[in-house]
Design a protein around this motif. Structure first.
Motif, PDB file in Angstrom:
ATOM      1  N   PHE A  33       0.831  -1.200   0.000  1.00  0.00           N
ATOM      2  CA  PHE A  33       0.000   0.000   0.000  1.00  0.00           C
ATOM      3  C   PHE A  33       0.869   1.255   0.000  1.00  0.00           C
ATOM      4  N   VAL A  34       1.885   1.286   0.844  1.00  0.00           N
ATOM      5  CA  VAL A  34       2.779   2.439   0.926  1.00  0.00           C
ATOM      6  C   VAL A  34       3.610   2.557  -0.348  1.00  0.00           C
ATOM      7  N   ILE A  42       4.267   5.790  -2.924  1.00  0.00           N
ATOM      8  CA  ILE A  42       5.622   6.272  -3.205  1.00  0.00           C
ATOM      9  C   ILE A  42       5.866   6.289  -4.708  1.00  0.00           C
ATOM     10  N   LEU A  43       5.487   5.222  -5.389  1.00  0.00           N
ATOM     11  CA  LEU A  43       5.670   5.167  -6.841  1.00  0.00           C
ATOM     12  C   LEU A  43       4.751   6.133  -7.559  1.00  0.00           C
TER      13      LEU A  43
END
Length: 91
Positions: A81-82, A86-87
């Motif tokens: 999920f994080v 970030i991407l």
């Protein structure tokens, strides 16, 4: 005299017919665009909801096959999920 009157009236009718045709096309176009936006919104909502089911199924599969413990599976899902955010913000 009568012939010119009929010719003028015919030209006016053709002009009115052209205006009606253009108005009909514009109205049709507005309804078509609204319908298209509604369909796209429905598809995106369906995909979004399906993502929740896929996430739950992937965690359930990992835990049921005992590849990871439930705690490790939740940590792995949080990492995914994080990583998505970030991407998403790397542009």
């Amino acid at each position: 005299m009568c012939w010119r009157f009929l010719e003028t009236a015919t030209d006016k009718c053709e002009d009115v017919a052209d205006v009606i045709e253009i108005t009909t096309i514009k109205t049709h176009s507005k309804h078509s665009m609204t319908f298209l936006i509604l369909i796209i919104a429905t598809i995106l909502t369906s995909i979004f909801i399906n993502g929740f089911h896929d996430s739950a199924n992937s965690i359930a599969t990992i835990v049921s096959t005992r590849v990871l413990t439930p705690f490790q599976a939740v940590i792995w899902a949080a990492f995914n999920f994080v990583a998505f955010f970030i991407l998403l913000n790397t542009e």
